[in-house]
Design a protein around this motif. Structure first.
Motif, PDB file in Angstrom:
ATOM      1  N   PRO A  51       0.828  -1.084  -0.094  1.00  0.00           N
ATOM      2  CA  PRO A  51       0.073  -0.002  -0.030  1.00  0.00           C
ATOM      3  C   PRO A  51       0.805   1.220  -0.102  1.00  0.00           C
ATOM      4  O   PRO A  51       1.966   1.382   0.708  1.00  0.00           O
ATOM      5  CB  PRO A  51      -0.646  -0.220   1.326  1.00  0.00           C
ATOM      6  CG  PRO A  51      -0.757  -1.553   1.555  1.00  0.00           C
ATOM      7  CD  PRO A  51       0.743  -2.060   1.140  1.00  0.00           C
ATOM      8  N   GLY A  52       0.439   2.421  -0.680  1.00  0.00           N
ATOM      9  CA  GLY A  52       0.990   3.420  -1.086  1.00  0.00           C
ATOM     10  C   GLY A  52       2.617   3.318  -1.323  1.00  0.00           C
ATOM     11  O   GLY A  52       3.436   4.088  -0.682  1.00  0.00           O
ATOM     12  N   PHE A  53       2.839   2.569  -1.920  1.00  0.00           N
ATOM     13  CA  PHE A  53       4.451   2.201  -2.302  1.00  0.00           C
ATOM     14  C   PHE A  53       5.138   3.353  -3.116  1.00  0.00           C
ATOM     15  O   PHE A  53       6.347   3.352  -3.059  1.00  0.00           O
ATOM     16  CB  PHE A  53       4.436   0.799  -3.062  1.00  0.00           C
ATOM     17  CG  PHE A  53       5.979   0.431  -3.249  1.00  0.00           C
ATOM     18  CD1 PHE A  53       6.863   0.085  -2.385  1.00  0.00           C
ATOM     19  CD2 PHE A  53       6.492   0.307  -4.727  1.00  0.00           C
ATOM     20  CE1 PHE A  53       8.016  -0.520  -2.661  1.00  0.00           C
ATOM     21  CE2 PHE A  53       7.848  -0.296  -4.973  1.00  0.00           C
ATOM     22  CZ  PHE A  53       8.476  -0.596  -3.924  1.00  0.00           C
ATOM     23  N   LEU A  54       4.317   3.781  -3.876  1.00  0.00           N
ATOM     24  CA  LEU A  54       5.096   5.030  -4.801  1.00  0.00           C
ATOM     25  C   LEU A  54       4.790   6.397  -4.229  1.00  0.00           C
ATOM     26  O   LEU A  54       3.652   6.849  -3.493  1.00  0.00           O
ATOM     27  CB  LEU A  54       4.246   4.849  -6.135  1.00  0.00           C
ATOM     28  CG  LEU A  54       4.198   3.816  -6.770  1.00  0.00           C
ATOM     29  CD1 LEU A  54       3.269   3.972  -8.267  1.00  0.00           C
ATOM     30  CD2 LEU A  54       5.399   3.185  -7.357  1.00  0.00           C
ATOM     31  N   GLU A  88       0.182  11.747 -17.598  1.00  0.00           N
ATOM     32  CA  GLU A  88       1.015  10.990 -18.473  1.00  0.00           C
ATOM     33  C   GLU A  88       0.007  10.046 -19.228  1.00  0.00           C
ATOM     34  O   GLU A  88      -0.179   9.803 -20.248  1.00  0.00           O
ATOM     35  CB  GLU A  88       2.313  10.466 -18.296  1.00  0.00           C
ATOM     36  CG  GLU A  88       3.314  11.506 -18.107  1.00  0.00           C
ATOM     37  CD  GLU A  88       4.596  10.925 -18.005  1.00  0.00           C
ATOM     38  OE1 GLU A  88       5.750  11.840 -17.822  1.00  0.00           O
ATOM     39  OE2 GLU A  88       4.819   9.583 -17.542  1.00  0.00           O
ATOM     40  N   ALA A  89      -0.311   9.317 -18.360  1.00  0.00           N
ATOM     41  CA  ALA A  89      -1.452   8.106 -18.436  1.00  0.00           C
ATOM     42  C   ALA A  89      -2.790   8.694 -19.349  1.00  0.00           C
ATOM     43  O   ALA A  89      -3.310   8.085 -20.188  1.00  0.00           O
ATOM     44  CB  ALA A  89      -1.893   7.446 -17.138  1.00  0.00           C
ATOM     45  N   ASP A  90      -3.248   9.761 -18.980  1.00  0.00           N
ATOM     46  CA  ASP A  90      -4.278  10.396 -19.564  1.00  0.00           C
ATOM     47  C   ASP A  90      -3.912  10.779 -21.188  1.00  0.00           C
ATOM     48  O   ASP A  90      -4.663  10.531 -22.055  1.00  0.00           O
ATOM     49  CB  ASP A  90      -4.854  11.595 -18.852  1.00  0.00           C
ATOM     50  CG  ASP A  90      -5.684  11.464 -17.764  1.00  0.00           C
ATOM     51  OD1 ASP A  90      -6.405  10.386 -17.468  1.00  0.00           O
ATOM     52  OD2 ASP A  90      -5.573  12.274 -16.770  1.00  0.00           O
ATOM     53  N   LYS A  91      -2.777  11.396 -21.181  1.00  0.00           N
ATOM     54  CA  LYS A  91      -2.302  11.574 -22.659  1.00  0.00           C
ATOM     55  C   LYS A  91      -1.988  10.355 -23.433  1.00  0.00           C
ATOM     56  O   LYS A  91      -2.312  10.305 -24.634  1.00  0.00           O
ATOM     57  CB  LYS A  91      -1.074  12.428 -22.310  1.00  0.00           C
ATOM     58  CG  LYS A  91      -0.418  13.137 -23.791  1.00  0.00           C
ATOM     59  CD  LYS A  91      -1.284  14.051 -24.393  1.00  0.00           C
ATOM     60  CE  LYS A  91      -0.587  14.459 -25.628  1.00  0.00           C
ATOM     61  NZ  LYS A  91       0.792  15.414 -25.456  1.00  0.00           N
ATOM     62  N   HIS A 103       6.950   7.739 -16.685  1.00  0.00           N
ATOM     63  CA  HIS A 103       6.577   6.040 -16.837  1.00  0.00           C
ATOM     64  C   HIS A 103       7.998   5.405 -16.719  1.00  0.00           C
ATOM     65  O   HIS A 103       8.282   4.330 -16.399  1.00  0.00           O
ATOM     66  CB  HIS A 103       5.896   5.865 -18.058  1.00  0.00           C
ATOM     67  CG  HIS A 103       4.369   6.038 -17.774  1.00  0.00           C
ATOM     68  ND1 HIS A 103       3.673   7.456 -17.573  1.00  0.00           N
ATOM     69  CD2 HIS A 103       3.565   5.141 -18.028  1.00  0.00           C
ATOM     70  CE1 HIS A 103       2.336   6.898 -17.549  1.00  0.00           C
ATOM     71  NE2 HIS A 103       2.350   5.664 -17.589  1.00  0.00           N
ATOM     72  N   GLY A 104       8.938   6.271 -17.473  1.00  0.00           N
ATOM     73  CA  GLY A 104      10.128   5.740 -17.572  1.00  0.00           C
ATOM     74  C   GLY A 104      11.020   5.711 -16.170  1.00  0.00           C
ATOM     75  O   GLY A 104      11.496   4.700 -15.634  1.00  0.00           O
ATOM     76  N   GLU A 105      10.799   6.773 -15.377  1.00  0.00           N
ATOM     77  CA  GLU A 105      11.103   6.817 -13.896  1.00  0.00           C
ATOM     78  C   GLU A 105      10.504   5.641 -13.099  1.00  0.00           C
ATOM     79  O   GLU A 105      11.152   4.984 -12.220  1.00  0.00           O
ATOM     80  CB  GLU A 105      10.909   8.104 -13.366  1.00  0.00           C
ATOM     81  CG  GLU A 105      11.694   9.108 -14.013  1.00  0.00           C
ATOM     82  CD  GLU A 105      11.485  10.626 -13.411  1.00  0.00           C
ATOM     83  OE1 GLU A 105      10.753  10.521 -12.470  1.00  0.00           O
ATOM     84  OE2 GLU A 105      11.559  11.690 -14.204  1.00  0.00           O
ATOM     85  N   LEU A 106       9.383   5.537 -13.427  1.00  0.00           N
ATOM     86  CA  LEU A 106       8.523   4.421 -12.714  1.00  0.00           C
ATOM     87  C   LEU A 106       9.204   3.201 -12.933  1.00  0.00           C
ATOM     88  O   LEU A 106       9.245   2.188 -12.072  1.00  0.00           O
ATOM     89  CB  LEU A 106       7.011   4.392 -13.071  1.00  0.00           C
ATOM     90  CG  LEU A 106       6.089   3.323 -12.519  1.00  0.00           C
ATOM     91  CD1 LEU A 106       6.160   3.155 -10.797  1.00  0.00           C
ATOM     92  CD2 LEU A 106       4.787   3.101 -13.119  1.00  0.00           C
ATOM     93  N   ALA A 107       9.452   2.630 -14.324  1.00  0.00           N
ATOM     94  CA  ALA A 107      10.186   1.426 -14.694  1.00  0.00           C
ATOM     95  C   ALA A 107      11.327   1.153 -13.677  1.00  0.00           C
ATOM     96  O   ALA A 107      11.575  -0.042 -13.531  1.00  0.00           O
ATOM     97  CB  ALA A 107      10.433   1.414 -16.226  1.00  0.00           C
ATOM     98  N   VAL A 108      12.010   2.025 -13.518  1.00  0.00           N
ATOM     99  CA  VAL A 108      13.320   2.087 -12.649  1.00  0.00           C
ATOM    100  C   VAL A 108      13.418   2.588 -11.217  1.00  0.00           C
ATOM    101  O   VAL A 108      14.195   2.884 -10.879  1.00  0.00           O
ATOM    102  CB  VAL A 108      14.663   2.380 -13.543  1.00  0.00           C
ATOM    103  CG1 VAL A 108      14.770   1.571 -14.726  1.00  0.00           C
ATOM    104  CG2 VAL A 108      14.301   3.981 -13.849  1.00  0.00           C
ATOM    105  N   LEU A 118       5.513  11.307  -7.525  1.00  0.00           N
ATOM    106  CA  LEU A 118       5.474  10.416  -8.912  1.00  0.00           C
ATOM    107  C   LEU A 118       4.225  10.127  -9.445  1.00  0.00           C
ATOM    108  O   LEU A 118       3.974  10.305 -10.520  1.00  0.00           O
ATOM    109  CB  LEU A 118       6.627   9.194  -8.503  1.00  0.00           C
ATOM    110  CG  LEU A 118       6.675   8.171  -9.853  1.00  0.00           C
ATOM    111  CD1 LEU A 118       7.036   8.908 -11.025  1.00  0.00           C
ATOM    112  CD2 LEU A 118       7.256   7.056  -9.267  1.00  0.00           C
ATOM    113  N   VAL A 119       3.270   9.752  -8.279  1.00  0.00           N
ATOM    114  CA  VAL A 119       2.081   9.562  -8.816  1.00  0.00           C
ATOM    115  C   VAL A 119       1.333  10.627  -9.679  1.00  0.00           C
ATOM    116  O   VAL A 119       0.682  10.891 -10.745  1.00  0.00           O
ATOM    117  CB  VAL A 119       1.200   9.285  -7.755  1.00  0.00           C
ATOM    118  CG1 VAL A 119      -0.298   8.951  -7.975  1.00  0.00           C
ATOM    119  CG2 VAL A 119       1.531   7.697  -7.121  1.00  0.00           C
ATOM    120  N   ASP A 120       1.463  11.908  -9.035  1.00  0.00           N
ATOM    121  CA  ASP A 120       0.991  13.258  -9.686  1.00  0.00           C
ATOM    122  C   ASP A 120       1.450  13.386 -11.058  1.00  0.00           C
ATOM    123  O   ASP A 120       0.747  13.946 -11.852  1.00  0.00           O
ATOM    124  CB  ASP A 120       1.332  14.221  -8.767  1.00  0.00           C
ATOM    125  CG  ASP A 120       0.410  14.410  -7.528  1.00  0.00           C
ATOM    126  OD1 ASP A 120      -0.499  13.525  -7.226  1.00  0.00           O
ATOM    127  OD2 ASP A 120       1.102  15.085  -6.479  1.00  0.00           O
TER     128      ASP A 120
END
Length: 291
Positions: A40-43, A54-57, A89-94, A47-49
């Protein structure tokens, strides 16, 4: 049926636990037994903001549709934009805490490779997804090397968006991905459901774990969309099957952005075999296999 959901105002026990050595050992033991970890709440909120717009785009600009169409065509030419082109998204991957957890010997160990990343925004009342697993092996023959999916729920999970159902221990079975497809999204003995998580939560699953996405029984008109980004990683030691025909381009984007800093194997092509298209009647395009 067991519910392991965490209320939206709940703590982040497992997420915090995964950050210290003793807790990481406990998390790895739990992962080996059950085939999943709920974090829970890991991110971090910042970063989520950045991920949400980006997901919308990705959806609104038609980039997700372009990606799906390229996969359906089996076209090695990449679409105009891939997920790793998107900054957050790239930052999330790493994401460093994620990579540290994956590097535990009880998960992937120190040498692992990025496999793919998908991003999606599902509307209110979206359909469910039948029981399946996502372990890439053709044909399915062993579980010698682990593969892990990180399911990132950007806005968390709420009952009105539907539940994630997991079947603990099923990652040890040798079975085809669709072996339980005939069961739909029905309740199975021993299953665990997750339908309440705070924003920025992550569920780590062994990719061979059977899971399903249930449609909300009573979707609320004002619930908003369900956002999920799933990223997958594999222990090195075999040639993994790619799931996108333009997989070399995706890895090249990761290297060009310097996302592999300190981990030279993370976007290395040598860990993959040739791309093989999957018959549409047997398996839907990889973009639609998220949980």
């Amino acid at each position: 049926m067991t519910d392991v959901s965490t209320p939206a105002a709940g703590g982040t026990n497992e997420a915090n636990e995964a950050e210290d050595s003793d807790g990481a050992d406990l998390s790895a033991k739990r992962f080996a037994e059950d085939g999943f970890l709920v974090l829970p709440g890991f991110l971090p909120p910042g970063l989520v903001d950045r991920l949400l717009p980006e997901a919308d785009k990705w959806v609104d600009a038609g980039w997700r549709r372009d990606s799906i169409d390229a996969c359906l065509r089996g076209d090695p030419a990449p679409p105009p934009v891939v997920e790793l082109d998107l900054e957050a998204h790239g930052e999330l991957a790493v994401h460093p805490p994620l990579l540290r957890l994956l590097a535990h010997p009880g998960l992937l160990g120190d040498s692992f490779v990025f496999h793919h990343l998908h991003s999606d925004r599902r509307p209110i009342g979206g359909a469910g997804k039948n029981w399946h697993h996502d372990y890439e092996q053709r044909p399915q023959r062993d579980r010698r090397l682990p593969m892990v999916h990180a399911l990132h729920y950007l806005r968390g999970l709420r009952p009105e968006w539907g539940a994630l159902a997991l079947l603990p221990g099923s990652h040890r079975e040798i079975a085809e991905k669709d072996a339980r497809d005939h069961l739909g999204t029905g309740v199975l003995p021993g299953e665990v459901t997750v339908d309440r998580l705070p924003p920025g939560s992550t569920v780590l699953v062994h990719s061979a774990l059977f899971h399903a996405r249930r449609a909300a029984p009573e979707p609320a008109a004002d619930a908003g969309a369900r956002y999920m980004v799933d990223a997958s990683y594999c222990r090195t030691g075999t040639l993994w099957p790619p799931v996108k025909p333009y997989w070399r381009h995706v890895l090249a984007v990761g290297r060009a952005r310097g996302l592999d800093a300190g981990r030279p194997e993370l976007f290395a092509e040598r860990h993959f075999g040739p791309y093989q298209a999957v018959e549409p009647a047997k398996e839907r395009t990889t973009e639609r296999r998220d949980a």
